[in-house]
Scaffold this motif. Structure first.
Motif: not given
Length: 105
Positions: A50-68
């Motif tokens: 669902h996150a659409g990752l292609r490699s690790v380590p990977a990080f996603q940063v969110f503000y009020d549910g929206k990826m910023i």
């Protein structure tokens, strides 16, 4: 307003092992300000898909549910501090004007 960072990692990933102590150091500095979640990719395949990752380590940063922001691979403590500090500076007004073009690739 809620800020969160999702860290995607794999237990057999050499880069993940290198990043782990650096990430833990930065997480301690931002505890109570940003919610941190770890996702082990082998155990959470649907989440990773669902996150659409292609490699690790990977990080996603969110503000009020929206990826910023998002980043992957090796990063310094200084670079992660800057990214997480930017999340703390996010405001609802800035989010309204935010476009995904601002998200670094």
């Amino acid at each position: 307003s809620t800020r969160a960072v999702v860290e995607y990692w794999y237990k057999k990933c050499a880069m993940c092992k290198v990043m782990q102590p650096l990430v833990q150091r930065v997480v301690r500095e931002f505890t109570g300000k940003i919610h941190f979640v770890e996702v082990e990719v082998f155990e959470s395949k649907k989440v990773v898909q669902h996150a659409g990752l292609r490699s690790v380590p990977a990080f996603q940063v969110f503000y009020d549910g929206k990826m910023i922001d998002h980043f992957s691979g090796l990063h310094t403590v200084k670079a992660m501090r800057a990214i997480f500090s930017n999340a703390l500076e996010m405001t609802a007004e800035r989010l309204d004007n935010f476009s995904h073009a601002e998200v670094r690739s």
